[in-house]
Design an enzyme around this catalytic site. Sequence first.
Site, PDB file in Angstrom:
ATOM      1  N   ARG A  12       0.695  -1.207   0.185  1.00  7.52           N
ATOM      2  CA  ARG A  12       0.290  -0.162  -0.088  1.00  7.52           C
ATOM      3  C   ARG A  12       1.227   1.045   0.270  1.00  7.52           C
ATOM      4  NH1 ARG A  12      -4.995  -2.885  -0.213  1.00  7.52           N
ATOM      5  NH2 ARG A  12      -5.529  -4.351   1.522  1.00  7.52           N
TER       6      ARG A  12
ATOM      7  N   ASP B  97      -9.809  -2.035  -6.658  1.00  8.58           N
ATOM      8  CA  ASP B  97      -9.910  -0.377  -7.538  1.00  8.58           C
ATOM      9  C   ASP B  97      -9.265   0.439  -7.368  1.00  8.58           C
ATOM     10  OD1 ASP B  97     -11.096  -0.338  -4.521  1.00  8.58           O
ATOM     11  OD2 ASP B  97     -13.178   0.294  -4.578  1.00  8.58           O
TER      12      ASP B  97
ATOM     13  N   THR C  49      -8.255  -9.419  -6.101  1.00  8.94           N
ATOM     14  CA  THR C  49      -8.644  -9.047  -5.433  1.00  8.94           C
ATOM     15  C   THR C  49      -9.691  -9.841  -4.778  1.00  8.94           C
ATOM     16  OG1 THR C  49      -9.734  -7.670  -4.100  1.00  8.94           O
ATOM     17  CG2 THR C  49     -10.349  -7.184  -5.889  1.00  8.94           C
TER      18      THR C  49
ATOM     19  N   ASP D  95     -12.066  -9.741  -2.569  1.00 10.04           N
ATOM     20  CA  ASP D  95     -13.538  -9.137  -1.919  1.00 10.04           C
ATOM     21  C   ASP D  95     -14.608  -9.540  -2.844  1.00 10.04           C
ATOM     22  OD1 ASP D  95     -12.138  -8.809  -0.049  1.00 10.04           O
ATOM     23  OD2 ASP D  95     -12.071  -6.390  -0.884  1.00 10.04           O
TER      24      ASP D  95
ATOM     25  N   ARG E 180     -14.889  -6.108   1.695  1.00 15.67           N
ATOM     26  CA  ARG E 180     -14.694  -4.471   2.161  1.00 15.67           C
ATOM     27  C   ARG E 180     -15.678  -4.306   2.467  1.00 15.67           C
ATOM     28  NH1 ARG E 180      -9.976  -1.308  -0.649  1.00 15.67           N
ATOM     29  NH2 ARG E 180      -8.846  -2.144  -0.058  1.00 15.67           N
TER      30      ARG E 180
HETATM   31  P1  ADP Z   1      -6.464  -1.846  -3.769  1.00 18.33           P
HETATM   32  O1  ADP Z   1      -5.938  -1.926  -5.510  1.00 18.33           O
HETATM   33  O2  ADP Z   1      -6.851  -3.961  -3.320  1.00 18.33           O
HETATM   34  O3  ADP Z   1      -7.818  -1.340  -3.728  1.00 18.33           O
HETATM   35  P2  ADP Z   1      -5.439  -0.099  -2.259  1.00 18.33           P
HETATM   36  O4  ADP Z   1      -7.242   0.548  -2.074  1.00 18.33           O
HETATM   37  O5  ADP Z   1      -4.797   0.152  -1.290  1.00 18.33           O
HETATM   38  O6  ADP Z   1      -6.132  -1.189  -2.765  1.00 18.33           O
HETATM   39  O7  ADP Z   1      -4.793   1.178  -3.682  1.00 18.33           O
HETATM   40  C1  ADP Z   1      -3.732   0.367  -3.669  1.00 18.33           C
HETATM   41  C2  ADP Z   1      -2.665   1.355  -3.848  1.00 18.33           C
HETATM   42  O8  ADP Z   1      -3.250   1.789  -5.331  1.00 18.33           O
HETATM   43  C3  ADP Z   1      -2.478   1.831  -3.363  1.00 18.33           C
HETATM   44  O9  ADP Z   1      -1.440   2.390  -2.120  1.00 18.33           O
HETATM   45  C4  ADP Z   1      -2.013   3.404  -4.090  1.00 18.33           C
HETATM   46  O10 ADP Z   1      -0.751   3.064  -4.302  1.00 18.33           O
HETATM   47  C5  ADP Z   1      -2.343   3.184  -4.973  1.00 18.33           C
HETATM   48  N1  ADP Z   1      -4.060   4.250  -5.152  1.00 18.33           N
HETATM   49  C6  ADP Z   1      -5.008   3.910  -4.335  1.00 18.33           C
HETATM   50  N2  ADP Z   1      -5.696   4.992  -4.984  1.00 18.33           N
HETATM   51  C7  ADP Z   1      -4.892   5.586  -5.481  1.00 18.33           C
HETATM   52  C8  ADP Z   1      -5.136   7.950  -6.006  1.00 18.33           C
HETATM   53  N3  ADP Z   1      -6.453   7.879  -5.946  1.00 18.33           N
HETATM   54  N4  ADP Z   1      -4.368   7.689  -6.840  1.00 18.33           N
HETATM   55  C9  ADP Z   1      -3.404   7.548  -7.526  1.00 18.33           C
HETATM   56  N5  ADP Z   1      -2.712   6.094  -6.560  1.00 18.33           N
HETATM   57  C10 ADP Z   1      -4.435   5.231  -6.008  1.00 18.33           C
HETATM   58  O1  F6P Z   2      -8.526  -6.118  -0.591  1.00 17.83           O
HETATM   59  C1  F6P Z   2      -8.457  -7.091  -0.313  1.00 17.83           C
HETATM   60  C2  F6P Z   2      -9.078  -6.915   1.246  1.00 17.83           C
HETATM   61  O2  F6P Z   2      -8.540  -8.186   1.705  1.00 17.83           O
HETATM   62  C3  F6P Z   2     -10.269  -6.682   2.715  1.00 17.83           C
HETATM   63  O3  F6P Z   2     -11.222  -7.059   2.149  1.00 17.83           O
HETATM   64  C4  F6P Z   2      -9.788  -5.993   4.019  1.00 17.83           C
HETATM   65  O4  F6P Z   2     -10.361  -5.031   4.133  1.00 17.83           O
HETATM   66  C5  F6P Z   2      -8.648  -5.456   3.707  1.00 17.83           C
HETATM   67  O5  F6P Z   2      -8.179  -6.105   2.505  1.00 17.83           O
HETATM   68  C6  F6P Z   2      -6.963  -6.200   4.243  1.00 17.83           C
HETATM   69  O6  F6P Z   2      -6.205  -5.132   4.217  1.00 17.83           O
HETATM   70  P1  F6P Z   2      -4.765  -5.255   4.926  1.00 17.83           P
HETATM   71  O7  F6P Z   2      -3.855  -6.410   4.053  1.00 17.83           O
HETATM   72  O8  F6P Z   2      -4.576  -3.879   4.621  1.00 17.83           O
HETATM   73  O9  F6P Z   2      -4.707  -5.566   6.314  1.00 17.83           O
END
Ligand code: ADP
Ligand code: F6P
Length: 319
Positions: A73, A104, A126, A128, A172
């Site tokens: 992240r 997303d 993911t 989810d 989530r």
């Molecule tokens: P996921 O992709 O599983 O939804 P996150 O929401 O943590 O997981 O997003 C993953 C990574 O994508 C973030 O740690 C960041 O590096 C990047 N990211 C998320 N949102 C944005 C954004 N609005 N603009 C640019 N990068 C983003």
């Molecule tokens: O995005 C997948 C997910 O497993 C969610 O369901 C959960 O809320 C989150 O990631 C937990 O993330 P972390 O690895 O930061 O604890």
Amino acid sequence: MVKCIGVLTSGGDAPGMNGAVRAVARTCLNKGIKVYGVRLGFQGLFNGDFIEFDRTSTRNKINLGGTFLKSARFPEFKDPEVRKQAIEQMKKVGMEALVVIGGDGSYNGALKLTEMGVNCIGIPGTIDNDIPHTDHTIGFDTALNTIVDALDRLRDTSSSHQRCTILEVMGRYCGDLAINAGIAAGAEIIITSESGFDEAEVIERLKASKASDKTHAIVVITEHITDVNQLAKNIEVATGFETRANVLGHMQRGGRPSARDRVLGSRMGIYAVELLEAGKGGLCVSEVSGKITGLDITEVLSEKRVADNGIYEDAMKLR
Ligand code: ADP
Ligand code: F6P
């Protein structure tokens, strides 16, 4: 014609991501496109943490859970200056385009980079299943089977002790894991954000269950809805059912990917490279009624996932 592509995995890891990375690598190499694995998601892009792939790089990976490229992240990527520096790192090795495997949040990062002139294609990785307009995301099937296995085990002990057992699962804000696992494991009650949560109703249903011939009960609930330990206490007091709460946690994110996730990841990886080869960017790969296709990330992100057609109604019919 694109000559050099990068691939990264980002956000929460998901079983099947390795199959997608392998497919991206193989498809590129078969087409004579240079391909780099980017370690640690967008953080690795920013740091220039790249591995040039050859035909051996993705050997013996398709069967592995997690992501061998590692994930991270990296909220700093929301900052345009950070993204500019990441693009500089890409330029240093001639990386012209990128495949982003994640949820997303990762799609947002892919979209922002595309808007800055670097074509990116998202692949839904993911557990989810919370990405709209794809039948399934990579990792969902494996996690679902892990949850069903956990529920089967919980049923054994719940039945032995005549208890009510609550299992909180991930997702989530999407209830697909809970609803599908609940049906597959024969849960008495399934609570998701889509179904809504009314504690009084849950208690009434468990009372009715106890008053009938049921000696134990299983409740499956999506995370972020309520404190399951408190719910267990409330159920115990109100129904007389001895109740235990379990949070499955990260256990459900690990493990060998199912065949379905390996196939899905592989097909999506191939398609992502084909889209980049065609000069496309700002798209994500989706599985629509079993067919692999490319959709606009902006449109996909503008919508909330709507649960599987009719699955909630079907779950109600089994009550
Ligand atoms: P996921 O992709 O599983 O939804 P996150 O929401 O943590 O997981 O997003 C993953 C990574 O994508 C973030 O740690 C960041 O590096 C990047 N990211 C998320 N949102 C944005 C954004 N609005 N603009 C640019 N990068 C983003
Ligand atoms: O995005 C997948 C997910 O497993 C969610 O369901 C959960 O809320 C989150 O990631 C937990 O993330 P972390 O690895 O930061 O604890």
